[in-house]
Design a protein around this motif. Structure first.
Motif, PDB file in Angstrom:
ATOM      1  N   THR A 163       0.859  -1.372  -0.207  1.00  0.00           N
ATOM      2  CA  THR A 163       0.235  -0.025  -0.134  1.00  0.00           C
ATOM      3  C   THR A 163       0.869   1.256  -0.049  1.00  0.00           C
ATOM      4  OG1 THR A 163      -0.258   0.405   2.495  1.00  0.00           O
ATOM      5  CG2 THR A 163      -1.635  -1.367   1.288  1.00  0.00           C
ATOM      6  N   GLY A 164       0.446   2.561  -0.065  1.00  0.00           N
ATOM      7  CA  GLY A 164       0.966   3.852  -0.043  1.00  0.00           C
ATOM      8  C   GLY A 164       0.090   4.730   0.627  1.00  0.00           C
ATOM      9  N   PRO A 165       0.633   5.912   0.745  1.00  0.00           N
ATOM     10  CA  PRO A 165       0.006   7.049   1.286  1.00  0.00           C
ATOM     11  C   PRO A 165      -0.893   7.802   0.397  1.00  0.00           C
ATOM     12  CG  PRO A 165       2.087   7.518   0.553  1.00  0.00           C
ATOM     13  CD  PRO A 165       2.293   6.338   0.629  1.00  0.00           C
ATOM     14  N   THR A 166      -2.139   8.171   0.784  1.00  0.00           N
ATOM     15  CA  THR A 166      -2.851   9.130  -0.353  1.00  0.00           C
ATOM     16  C   THR A 166      -2.898  10.403   0.123  1.00  0.00           C
ATOM     17  OG1 THR A 166      -4.760   8.564   1.185  1.00  0.00           O
ATOM     18  CG2 THR A 166      -4.460   7.066  -0.356  1.00  0.00           C
ATOM     19  N   THR A 167      -3.541  11.202  -0.981  1.00  0.00           N
ATOM     20  CA  THR A 167      -3.260  12.743  -0.442  1.00  0.00           C
ATOM     21  C   THR A 167      -4.386  12.942   0.371  1.00  0.00           C
ATOM     22  OG1 THR A 167      -2.910  12.823  -3.187  1.00  0.00           O
ATOM     23  CG2 THR A 167      -3.862  14.871  -1.792  1.00  0.00           C
ATOM     24  N   CYS A 168      -3.874  14.111   1.271  1.00  0.00           N
ATOM     25  CA  CYS A 168      -4.966  14.487   2.131  1.00  0.00           C
ATOM     26  C   CYS A 168      -6.257  15.316   1.833  1.00  0.00           C
ATOM     27  CB  CYS A 168      -4.132  15.438   3.245  1.00  0.00           C
ATOM     28  SG  CYS A 168      -5.148  15.988   4.506  1.00  0.00           S
ATOM     29  N   THR A 169      -7.274  14.975   2.166  1.00  0.00           N
ATOM     30  CA  THR A 169      -8.473  15.649   1.526  1.00  0.00           C
ATOM     31  C   THR A 169      -8.681  16.981   2.173  1.00  0.00           C
ATOM     32  OG1 THR A 169      -9.762  14.316   3.224  1.00  0.00           O
ATOM     33  CG2 THR A 169      -9.508  13.540   0.815  1.00  0.00           C
ATOM     34  N   THR A 170      -8.201  17.008   3.391  1.00  0.00           N
ATOM     35  CA  THR A 170      -8.377  18.340   4.227  1.00  0.00           C
ATOM     36  C   THR A 170      -7.697  19.433   3.544  1.00  0.00           C
ATOM     37  OG1 THR A 170      -8.799  16.998   6.256  1.00  0.00           O
ATOM     38  CG2 THR A 170      -8.257  19.484   6.299  1.00  0.00           C
ATOM     39  N   CYS A 171      -6.296  19.256   3.226  1.00  0.00           N
ATOM     40  CA  CYS A 171      -5.583  20.315   2.625  1.00  0.00           C
ATOM     41  C   CYS A 171      -5.244  20.193   1.236  1.00  0.00           C
ATOM     42  CB  CYS A 171      -4.139  20.396   3.497  1.00  0.00           C
ATOM     43  SG  CYS A 171      -3.252  18.944   3.251  1.00  0.00           S
ATOM     44  N   GLY A 172      -5.747  19.134   0.644  1.00  0.00           N
ATOM     45  CA  GLY A 172      -5.535  19.031  -0.746  1.00  0.00           C
ATOM     46  C   GLY A 172      -4.170  18.653  -1.132  1.00  0.00           C
ATOM     47  N   GLY A 173      -3.628  18.043  -0.086  1.00  0.00           N
ATOM     48  CA  GLY A 173      -2.009  17.756  -0.493  1.00  0.00           C
ATOM     49  C   GLY A 173      -0.894  18.816  -0.045  1.00  0.00           C
ATOM     50  N   SER A 174      -1.464  20.012   0.115  1.00  0.00           N
ATOM     51  CA  SER A 174      -0.311  21.197   0.273  1.00  0.00           C
ATOM     52  C   SER A 174       0.305  21.094   1.925  1.00  0.00           C
ATOM     53  CB  SER A 174      -1.094  22.321   0.357  1.00  0.00           C
ATOM     54  OG  SER A 174      -2.089  22.658   1.293  1.00  0.00           O
ATOM     55  N   GLN A 228      -3.981  33.719   7.788  1.00  0.00           N
ATOM     56  CA  GLN A 228      -3.185  32.771   8.921  1.00  0.00           C
ATOM     57  C   GLN A 228      -3.120  31.283   8.206  1.00  0.00           C
ATOM     58  OE1 GLN A 228      -4.666  32.562  12.716  1.00  0.00           O
ATOM     59  NE2 GLN A 228      -3.890  30.394  12.969  1.00  0.00           N
ATOM     60  N   VAL A 229      -1.775  31.057   7.982  1.00  0.00           N
ATOM     61  CA  VAL A 229      -1.494  29.811   7.495  1.00  0.00           C
ATOM     62  C   VAL A 229      -0.821  28.727   8.498  1.00  0.00           C
ATOM     63  CG1 VAL A 229       0.080  28.419   5.681  1.00  0.00           C
ATOM     64  CG2 VAL A 229      -0.656  31.068   5.390  1.00  0.00           C
ATOM     65  N   ALA A 230      -1.470  27.718   8.664  1.00  0.00           N
ATOM     66  CA  ALA A 230      -1.359  26.667   9.816  1.00  0.00           C
ATOM     67  C   ALA A 230      -1.114  25.512   9.161  1.00  0.00           C
ATOM     68  CB  ALA A 230      -2.180  26.856  10.747  1.00  0.00           C
ATOM     69  N   GLU A 231      -0.282  24.480   9.938  1.00  0.00           N
ATOM     70  CA  GLU A 231      -0.169  23.064   9.529  1.00  0.00           C
ATOM     71  C   GLU A 231      -1.624  22.573   9.571  1.00  0.00           C
ATOM     72  OE1 GLU A 231       1.651  19.961  12.195  1.00  0.00           O
ATOM     73  OE2 GLU A 231       3.276  20.547  11.085  1.00  0.00           O
ATOM     74  N   CYS A 232      -1.704  21.627   8.534  1.00  0.00           N
ATOM     75  CA  CYS A 232      -2.892  20.933   8.363  1.00  0.00           C
ATOM     76  C   CYS A 232      -2.878  19.989   9.620  1.00  0.00           C
ATOM     77  CB  CYS A 232      -2.884  20.176   6.949  1.00  0.00           C
ATOM     78  SG  CYS A 232      -4.430  19.179   7.027  1.00  0.00           S
ATOM     79  N   PRO A 233      -4.006  20.045  10.442  1.00  0.00           N
ATOM     80  CA  PRO A 233      -4.327  19.007  11.626  1.00  0.00           C
ATOM     81  C   PRO A 233      -4.576  17.643  11.166  1.00  0.00           C
ATOM     82  CG  PRO A 233      -6.161  20.526  11.481  1.00  0.00           C
ATOM     83  CD  PRO A 233      -5.329  20.926  10.230  1.00  0.00           C
ATOM     84  N   THR A 234      -4.921  17.204   9.992  1.00  0.00           N
ATOM     85  CA  THR A 234      -5.261  16.050   9.728  1.00  0.00           C
ATOM     86  C   THR A 234      -4.072  15.005   9.487  1.00  0.00           C
ATOM     87  OG1 THR A 234      -7.536  16.729   8.951  1.00  0.00           O
ATOM     88  CG2 THR A 234      -6.437  14.562   7.916  1.00  0.00           C
ATOM     89  N   SER A 290       2.094  16.966   6.522  1.00  0.00           N
ATOM     90  CA  SER A 290       2.666  15.921   5.233  1.00  0.00           C
ATOM     91  C   SER A 290       2.120  16.203   3.901  1.00  0.00           C
ATOM     92  CB  SER A 290       2.981  14.724   5.794  1.00  0.00           C
ATOM     93  OG  SER A 290       1.478  14.013   5.942  1.00  0.00           O
ATOM     94  N   GLY A 291       0.737  16.553   3.890  1.00  0.00           N
ATOM     95  CA  GLY A 291       0.133  16.465   2.787  1.00  0.00           C
ATOM     96  C   GLY A 291      -0.330  15.231   2.337  1.00  0.00           C
ATOM     97  N   GLN A 292      -0.167  14.140   3.007  1.00  0.00           N
ATOM     98  CA  GLN A 292      -0.427  12.561   2.965  1.00  0.00           C
ATOM     99  C   GLN A 292      -1.068  12.092   3.954  1.00  0.00           C
ATOM    100  OE1 GLN A 292       3.215  11.258   1.127  1.00  0.00           O
ATOM    101  NE2 GLN A 292       2.303  11.560  -0.949  1.00  0.00           N
TER     102      GLN A 292
END
Length: 374
Positions: free
Chosen positions: A157-168, A184-190, A194-196
């Motif tokens: 398996t492998g990582p998938t793109t984070c839907t909360t931040c769209g991979g950013s 305000q730019v913050a790290e995605c909590p999900t 990492s974006g994944q």
């Protein structure tokens, strides 16, 4: 007139890192977005003014010499550049929410990260510090998971793109402040920046990509180390996340004391006691050094508390083991508290042979040293 050092709560000899740390702490405390108390905005401006004046070495030098008059109107609100400006402030402020500022709108997705350095405290014997040795140590550290090879995902398996931040790796929200609107730019909590997302984590490492293991290492301790010496073992710290390079291992040396030998730098010090006859007539005695027992010549007429030197019997210079210090020996002379009649007769006979001019000064010598009664 306000003192810029007092405003930042630092001493006048504070270095650049101390100034920056104090500024960040106060700017976050009094920023109008987080502090609604009356006067907070004015305090915020005052902090910025003080930091901008002290952050620049030339401006700071003029301020130290002439006070605020020496910098004229140069110290105002911090600008957008360098580490003292709004860019640095909002980087600090937003990082408090777990994020990083956007740089030109580009994605801040996290890639491989450098592993942490590790510290290991090692106690060694006095003699081992003098001549060096090899020691085997056992340390716990993080290594890349062999099952998922550091990806954190179950094999196949492998990582998938984070839907909360769209991979950013970032989420944004608009903030209204007295200075205008800011994003305000913050790290995605999900995905934690990492974006994944790893939907099916590796069961061996729990999705971390690393595991803690204990590893045996052979450490080469050079001759001449002392307490406080720090040895660096490259690449033996924790491995980095997502395939990042490992940190280093730092071995801090502590040397055990010796009951008879003392060390100062590259010299060694010890004491011996000899009889008054040995001091007067001279002798050769055995003395313990780091090289084992050696002969030490006591010259005739050696005075109490004099120091004799054994050259090249001290500590090797760290990095140059051929060059060694000396072993300094403090000579203590023992006087008997009681003597026999035969000894008294011999000593009095010796005293009687003194010249006439010394006889008066030595007439009471032996009674003073050994007492009238033997």
């Amino acid at each position: 007139m306000a003192d810029f050092y007092q405003i930042l709560g630092v001493s006048k000899d504070a270095d650049a890192n101390t100034l920056k740390s104090a500024y960040r702490k106060l700017a976050r405390q009094y920023h109008p977005d987080v502090n609604k108390d009356p006067g907070a905005e004015d305090k915020f401006k005052e902090i910025g003014k003080a930091y901008e004046a002290l952050a620049d070495p030339e401006t700071r030098a003029r301020y130290d010499q002439f006070g605020e008059a020496g910098i004229g109107g140069a110290a105002g609100m911090p600008d957008m550049g360098d580490m003292g400006g709004f860019g640095d402030l909002f980087e600090t402020f937003f990082n408090g929410f777990g994020g990083q500022p956007s740089q030109g709108g580009r994605s801040q997705r996290r890639g491989p990260q450098q592993g942490d350095d590790l510290r290991y405290d090692l106690n060694i014997d006095f003699k081992d510090a003098i001549f060096g040795q090899q020691r085997e140590i056992n340390i716990p550290h993080l290594e890349t998971c062999e099952v998922c090879r550091g990806t954190g995902a179950k094999p196949g398996t492998g990582p998938t793109t984070c839907t909360t931040c769209g991979g950013s790796g970032q989420v944004r929200r608009a903030t209204r402040t007295p200075f205008g609107n800011f994003t305000q730019v913050a790290e995605c909590p999900t995905c934690n920046g990492s974006g994944q997302i790893i939907a099916d984590p590796c069961t061996s490492c729990g999705g971390n990509g690393v595991k803690q293991v204990r590893k045996k290492l052979r450490i080469n301790i050079p001759a001449g180390v002392d307490s406080g010496t720090k040895l660096r073992v490259s690449g033996e710290g924790n491995v980095g996340l997502k395939g990042g390079p490992p940190g280093d291992l730092y071995v801090f040396i502590k040397v055990k004391s010796d009951p008879n030998l003392k060390r100062e730098g590259i010299n060694i010090y010890s004491e011996i006691s000899v009889s008054y006859l040995q001091a007067i007539l001279g002798d050769t005695v055995d003395i313990m050094t780091v090289d084992g027992k050696v002969n030490l010549k006591i010259p005739s007429g050696t005075q109490p508390n004099s120091t004799l030197s054994l050259e090249n019997k001290g500590v090797p210079r760290l990095g140059n083991p051929v060059a060694r210090g000396n072993h300094q020996v403090l000579v203590k002379v023992k006087l008997p508290t009681r003597i026999t009649d035969d000894e008294r007769n011999l000593l009095e006979d010796l005293a009687s042979k003194y010249t006439e001019q010394n006889s008066s000064s030595n007439s009471g010598l032996f009674s003073r040293l050994f007492g009238k009664d033997s």
